[in-house]
Scaffold this active site. Sequence first.
Site, PDB file in Angstrom:
ATOM      1  N   GLU A   1      12.444 -51.559 102.760  1.00 33.03           N
ATOM      2  CA  GLU A   1      11.410 -50.384 103.351  1.00 33.03           C
ATOM      3  C   GLU A   1       9.938 -51.012 104.391  1.00 33.03           C
ATOM      4  O   GLU A   1      10.019 -51.485 105.724  1.00 33.03           O
ATOM      5  CB  GLU A   1      11.119 -49.500 102.896  1.00 33.03           C
TER       6      GLU A   1
ATOM      7  N   CYS B   1      12.120 -41.189 101.437  1.00 29.84           N
ATOM      8  CA  CYS B   1      12.102 -40.964  99.957  1.00 29.84           C
ATOM      9  C   CYS B   1      11.840 -40.178  98.904  1.00 29.84           C
ATOM     10  O   CYS B   1      11.983 -39.624  98.484  1.00 29.84           O
ATOM     11  CB  CYS B   1      11.338 -42.759  99.107  1.00 29.84           C
TER      12      CYS B   1
END
Lengths: 166, 620, 582
Positions: free
Chosen positions: C280, C300
């Site tokens: 990420e 997430c």
Amino acid sequence: MNEIEKKSVCTCGEIDDNKKKLLEVIVSVNGDKSQLMKVLNAAQEIYGYIPTSAQKTISEELDIPMAEIYGVITFYTRFSLEPKGKYNIGVCLGTACYVKGSQMVLDKVKEILGIDVGGITPDGKFSLVSTRCVGACGLAPVMTVNDEVYGNMDPSKVKDILDKYV
Amino acid sequence: MKSIEELNEIREKTLSEISLRKDRNYTGREKHILVCGGTGCTSSHSKDIIEKFNELIKEHNLDNVRVIRTGCFGLCARGPIIVIRPEDTFYAMSHVDDVEEIFEKHIMNGEIVERLLCKDVDGSVVKSLDELNFYKKQHRIVLKNCGLIDPENIDEYLAFDGYKALEKVLTSMTAEEVIKEVSDSGLRGRGGAGFPTGKKWQFAKDSQDEQKYVACNADEGDPGAFMDRSVLEGDPHSVIEAMAIAAFAIGANKGYVYVRAEYPIAVHRLQVAIDQAREYGLLGKNIMGTNFEFDVEIRLGAGAFVCGEETALMESVEGRRGEPRTRPPFPAVKGLFGKPTLLNNVETYANITQIILNGASWYSSIGTEKSKGTKVFALGGNINNVGLVEVPMGITLREIVYDIGGGIPNGRKFKAAQTGGPSGGCIPEEYLDTPIDYESLSAIGSMMGSGGLIIMDDSTCMVNLARFFLDFTVDESCGKCPPCRIGTKRMLEILERLVNGKGREGDIEKLEKLAMNIKRSSLCGLGQTAPNPVLSTLKYFRNEYEAHIKEKKCPAGECKAMTKVMIDKEKCKGCSLCSKNCPVQAIHGELKSPFEIDQSKCIKCGVCIAKCPFKAISRV
Amino acid sequence: MGTVKLTIDGKQIEVPSDYTILEAARQAGSDVPTLCHLKNINKIGACRMCIVEVEGSRGFITSCTTPVSDGMVVKTNTPALRDARKVTLELLLSNHRRECLTCIRSGNCELQTLSKKLNVDDIEFQGEMSERFVDDLSPSIVRDTSKCILCKRCVATCKNIQKVGAIDTVNRGFKAKIGTALDKSLNDVPCSLCGQCINACPTGALHEKDSTKEVWAAIDDPNKYVIFQTAPAVRAAIGEEFGYPIGTLVTGKMVAGLKKLGVNKVFDTNTGADFTIMEEGTELIERIKGNGVLPMVTSCSPGWVRFAESYYPDLLDHLSSAKSPHQMFGAILKSYYAEKEGINPDDIFVVSVMPCVAKKAESKREEMKVNGRADVDAVITTREAARMMKEAGIDLRYIDDESFDNPMGEASGAGAIFGTTGGVMEAALRTVSELMTGKELEKVEFEEVRGELNGIKEATVKIGDMDVKLAIVNGLGNAAKIMDMVREGKAPYHFIEIMACPGGCVNGGGQPIHDAKTRDTVDIPGLRKKALYEADKNLPIRKSHENPMIKKIYEEYLEKPGSEKAHELLHTHYYERKYFEE
């Protein structure tokens, strides 16, 4: 086409008249969520019940969650989720009517039509509800067929009245 | 927008046109045919009667005859009602087929049609309203315009002092003075609780907020009650004017009328009245040229009795489920949309204009020491003169039942009167002389209620009556709090066992324990008063409960499971009408000999009882 | 804010003037019972348990809704009150499916506790019971109306806190129940499956879908290689199921307990979190350089993802394409790890122990499969893990600490703080700043991005010459607010962290449930998150990219973050969810 008409176009390409009418009412409340009752009453009038599509329209336009709308619909007796019959029969079970035997009138209607309270005949012609007092106590016991009020009822009068609508 | 002068002009002009409806000394050539347009008479096709009259008037080109559709006259048992003014002739139980005769004979030739005149209970013919016993003991303040004016014509309302009270308030009174007048009048809330109206207005006034609301509770849900409906259908402006006065007094600029959707005529008439008032500038900004502004909006209910409860009503107006709120905060502090709100019942408001115009001392001269003014009752059930009555507080129940109501039909006996609907209590024969006022009724375990007054004769089973009311309550409970949601259901279950012959030892004690706890633990008035019908029938008719439980018998003969339908062989003439009408072919016999009912087939529906011309069949 | 003096049960006390009688009574030591009250969430006076008598007032007053006033005289314990509460409770019990012995909440049920407390020894008014509706169609949440007491705590949480409104009261009177639009399953309405309703529920009417049975089956199957991985938030809370004070860090005992279940390996999801940061973080840097949509939003939190797919399908390209930590970890386990250890990946059974119920649904998504093989085979909540341990006679209090298994067991402190609001952001910053500037951070902590409970926090962090604008969001109501801003083009951020649960995963829908009084008076998320920041401080490695295991796997297997292999294993995509189609 104005905004409302654009939103009322059905998948088949034509304007859904009922949706248009509903949207007109929704627009008239200017985003005021407290007017949900007015909008639901209008939907009930327009469609004869409140179909899922109407609930979605209301939810989207007024930004009210579907579950909340469903919670309001199921709270109030006047809002129905199922279409009513062409002729909705109401037998008043208010005190004045009850004391004068309206239960027997109701039983007779059930017997003749073969449906229970809340039900609808297979051909969609008649539906049956028991009503709260409709304020015509002077004519007790009272039976209504759509907006028509029949006073001074007794079980023997039921068949003739129903035959009028067949 | 009309100025005060313009309004006075309209008043003068219209009064000259319609004063014949009231003026005994009128000698002109005008004739007004007043036809009742209340829901009851409308259901009996009074609309057709009006149409037919209009047809004939047009045909004959008469310029001095008018037909006016008015509000409820009150004598619903004799509807449709036609009253011809100025002679005050009272035609009752009319039909559209009678119109031509009335027109030809009475309107054209001044000849009264005797056979169509209203007959009193004893059969005697009555020529005018005043002669009718039904009206003699009534005092119509709230209903003064019902049956007199066309409710969809603001000019007629104006003619009979309409909006003069508002003018007086706006031009010559302070808010404090208005509230003092209302307080001194002794007016108490007519929705059932009887809270002093002036005090309620004062609480709302005391709250500090830029935005306040007045609201009108027109959710009249008690079965058998149609007082508020009649006021809204017959004289909607009286409510609008009163709300404006209330708004002035407490500092509000917006009003809401919450009307149940089952009253379409009332909703329509109220909307017409609001539109007309706006047109004349009696609603909106700068009313009557002052800097007072006020407007009213109708909000519809949708079939929930609980929305007649103050805070549930507010939840519904706000677009939610009608679940009552806890108090505090009280609506006078935090009501609609979180703002201070004054909520009063329709009938309460309908008293205001006359209190302002005639003064508090006039109003407080009517009624008793603690219950001033009049009360409108919807008289129904087993009584001859079913209809709407307005009586001074302090009149006795006996007077209402016998003098006004004309007594019990079919030769039966008075057993009990129920006031307050599902929240109320029954009044047995021994208390017939109880004066109708708030304190006297509570003292005997009943209550004033909103005005539903149901009379029951000796064929009524009081246990089944209690069951009926609990059934209503269980259906209408909002479900928020366990004492009401579950408690009333448990009470109903016990009562259902009782009427079905399955009562058990200890059931009465269980009912009493449940009743006490539901009363004290419930969140709102619906739950708190739900046990009342049970408690009051237990108080006065405990023997009936005991008979249901111990002997499995229903003394009144109503509870089907415990009664049999029997033919009295002495009275039976063998005419076979009963047998022909029996839906299950349970009755057999030879013509001219006494018939018999096969108990194994009988479903106890009672059609045979109704059909027998000799009253030979009954429940035992 | 002034104070007010009042008398409660004869005791004179002084309390802040904005207290309710209930709060004052608790301070005075009068334990007034409640069922429907949840501070700041549900204050409706519906259950009629907290009733008290106030001098001068008619009838019983609900203490939870009534503010105190000077000179008030309150009685909480009269015979009438005791009797009234008891009868009301009996009525509730008469309409409750009383199967305590087999109920998931037995021992931790507020109705059960209250019945004991009020000495209910008989249910006098029995009768018909409300119709039972069970909805177990979603992978995450089960609803059973036969245990519902209509306290509305779930509705209030969903409507007022999460601002989703997937459930509401339906019908009226005795027929009233908690339901969804058109009575559909939670699976078929825009419910995010966040499970906050479960934590709000006082009884067993709401609970997670059970996965313990299938996990036991895998453990007991000799052919299965069972690997457990544990989310950071679990170690800060699972001790509470064994009586430890709220927010006790029990990492070592948790690992020991799970090992005793008979599993093959116990790894740390924090390692997965380190992977997430690598992927990420790289993605963010790319987008900032001009190659992608900004602001980028974390992905997430599966409750948040489902919410986004339902309500913001037009903005899905803002979401990071990175899978969540446990999913990434599962994918690595079934590829790299399987190959390295010579295990057939079809025999590997990955169990994620999560503070979350939405992850049960997440693990079943088609996108969370590689080569037709699910990354994660089963997800169990913190509560389920504790139940499994208890079933196996394992008591955390009496076992010794153990460490996570090697080689996947070492994770950074950055991974540890994933479990709290702001944690993902801070972990990302630790890596992104060093990767972008090439310089070592002087200070590892970024307090300015540590989130507020159920809030939106904005922060600007200087990375090199750049002012990186950030937003840290928790609670779905706030997610909606910020996404509305994004939709209108009024969100001047580079990176937004969104966690569905107020406070982050430490307050997840799968965490130990505490009763209303505890929730009212103890800052549960605050205590648990403290444990995580402590854990972070005490770990040798504080930054994801310094995790040696991570470095190794990229070198040997994935090549680099964002590579094709990385995309195949560690990235996912999203789609619009539609509802109420006719």
